[in-house]
Design a protein around this motif. Structure first.
Motif, mmCIF file in Angstrom:
data_model
loop_
_atom_site.group_PDB
_atom_site.id
_atom_site.type_symbol
_atom_site.label_atom_id
_atom_site.label_comp_id
_atom_site.label_asym_id
_atom_site.label_seq_id
_atom_site.Cartn_x
_atom_site.Cartn_y
_atom_site.Cartn_z
ATOM 1 N N GLU A 187 0.178 -2.476 -1.958
ATOM 2 C CA GLU A 187 -0.468 -1.881 -0.786
ATOM 3 C C GLU A 187 0.038 -0.473 -0.494
ATOM 4 N N GLU A 188 1.361 -0.272 -0.552
ATOM 5 C CA GLU A 188 1.915 1.042 -0.232
ATOM 6 C C GLU A 188 1.454 2.103 -1.241
ATOM 7 N N LYS A 189 1.263 1.689 -2.471
ATOM 8 C CA LYS A 189 0.777 2.604 -3.503
ATOM 9 C C LYS A 189 -0.682 2.969 -3.231
ATOM 10 N N ILE A 191 -2.205 2.992 -0.319
ATOM 11 C CA ILE A 191 -2.255 3.872 0.856
ATOM 12 C C ILE A 191 -1.951 5.310 0.453
ATOM 13 N N SER A 192 -0.921 5.474 -0.366
ATOM 14 C CA SER A 192 -0.533 6.804 -0.823
ATOM 15 C C SER A 192 -1.650 7.462 -1.636
ATOM 16 N N LYS A 195 -4.548 8.603 0.598
ATOM 17 C CA LYS A 195 -4.224 9.826 1.349
ATOM 18 C C LYS A 195 -4.443 11.080 0.508
ATOM 19 N N LYS A 212 -5.502 -7.397 3.233
ATOM 20 C CA LYS A 212 -4.879 -6.250 2.565
ATOM 21 C C LYS A 212 -5.711 -4.999 2.803
ATOM 22 N N SER A 215 -5.189 -3.788 6.333
ATOM 23 C CA SER A 215 -3.876 -3.155 6.465
ATOM 24 C C SER A 215 -3.890 -1.727 5.923
ATOM 25 N N ILE A 216 -4.660 -1.514 4.849
ATOM 26 C CA ILE A 216 -4.786 -0.159 4.282
ATOM 27 C C ILE A 216 -5.648 0.710 5.197
ATOM 28 N N ASN A 219 -4.506 2.797 8.389
ATOM 29 C CA ASN A 219 -3.756 4.037 8.222
ATOM 30 C C ASN A 219 -4.652 5.274 8.246
ATOM 31 N N LYS A 319 4.808 0.002 -9.594
ATOM 32 C CA LYS A 319 5.481 0.912 -8.662
ATOM 33 C C LYS A 319 5.726 2.294 -9.255
#
Length: 334
Positions: A187-189, A191-192, A195, A212, A215-216, A219, A319
């Motif tokens: 998920e954090e990947k 979002i990045s 952006k 999921k 959650s994305i 942001n 990652k």
């Protein structure tokens, strides 16, 4: 075996979405190259919807769990030939009961095992689609190299007017789901990456990916639209067909994107393109496909399918994915 004697052919593949889409060129070439042939397809009921609109298939047969559900019906069809593109116990039972000439797909399981467990690659450097065609070589059928097919009816097509106004003039599709966690971008990947993309984005996936996606999406303002779980597989395919470009994990929607000849960034985690299931495009469109993976990672591939979590607990295969490589292709690629 002479083609003119083959009036009715049964193709078997029980699952999954991606594999069934990858078989579409085989079905098309059987239909087009064997004159007056009638092509039947046997699958699981879950996947009828992705086959029933295919004009190259005359009839779809299905099971829920057991092949005995359908055997008597299949026997009554009196097929001339069986093309087994799944090659498992179920298909063995079907062929045994039908007692018809057949050919079976070579899954190369030993070579896959060696690559996963010993990290030595003895797999042929050809796409799985071309390996599927080897199964029907004896019928004189050849690959027309026109790529994959995917068909939906007009009622299932999503129009631009049904999308948020912010996404009606074009968008990037990002497939966030997958059957196994180790094949999915974290998920954090995601979002990045979102952006760094300079266009509206639609997130694609199943109902299991909805949270999921939410959650994305939270942001962002209106740049990201979460379509996960809101549409059927055919409706999601309709969105894929309208996307300017697609970022996707190694999953079924990746192959649907290839069927629509999209510009695709495929991201590879625990699986590897060497298995032969990367986006399959006509030769003239090869540059439409960008494969992104962490090369020379000693634990890859850790499975030919996937896991719920990284066996090494570091998940470096995802990652450490190069985000800039992905976003440059999306923002600046042709």
């Amino acid at each position: 075996m002479k083609n003119k004697k083959l009036k009715k052919i049964l193709v078997i593949r029980f699952s999954s979405i991606g594999d069934i889409v990858l078989i579409s060129p085989v079905v098309r070439c059987l239909k087009n190259q064997i004159k007056d042939s009638e092509i039947h397809f046997l699958t699981k009921k879950t996947f009828i919807s992705i086959l029933e609109n295919n004009p190259n298939i005359d009839k779809v047969h299905s099971i829920e769990k057991n092949v005995n559900e359908i055997i008597s019906q299949l026997i009554s069809e009196d097929f001339d030939f069986v093309v087994d593109l799944h090659n498992n116990i179920r298909t063995f039972l079907v062929k045994k009961k039908l007692r018809k000439p057949s050919s079976s797909f070579n899954k190369l399981n030993i070579q896959k095992w060696v690559l996963v467990n010993l990290k030595r690659n003895f797999l042929p450097d050809i796409h799985i689609v071309d390996r599927y065609f080897k199964t029907i070589e004896l019928l004189g059928v050849k690959n027309d190299h026109e790529g994959l097919d995917f068909f939906i009816n007009d009622k299932e097509k999503i129009t631009r007017s049904q999308l948020p106004e912010t996404h009606r003039n074009g968008f990037i599709g990002i497939v966030i789901g997958g059957k196994h966690s180790t094949k999915m971008l974290p998920e954090e990947k995601l979002i990045s990456i979102c952006k760094k993309i300079n266009k509206p984005i639609i997130l694609l996936g199943g109902t299991e990916d909805f949270e999921k996606g939410e959650s994305i999406q939270k942001n962002f303002d209106d740049k990201v639209y979460n379509a996960c779980g809101k549409y059927s597989i055919n409706q999601s395919a309709s969105l894929i067909s309208q996307a300017e470009k697609v970022i996707t994990n190694d999953t079924g929607l990746m192959h649907i994107a290839a069927a629509y000849k999209k510009k695709i960034v495929s991201v590879w985690g625990n699986t590897v393109p060497a298995f032969g299931m990367y986006p399959y495009l006509p030769k003239a469109l090869k540059e439409n496909s960008l494969i992104v993976e962490v090369e020379n990672l000693p634990c890859r591939p850790c499975s030919k399918i996937g896991f719920k979590k990284c066996p090494k607990d570091h998940f470096k295969c995802m990652k450490l994915i190069d985000e800039e490589k992905i976003t440059s292709f999306i923002n600046y690629g042709n």
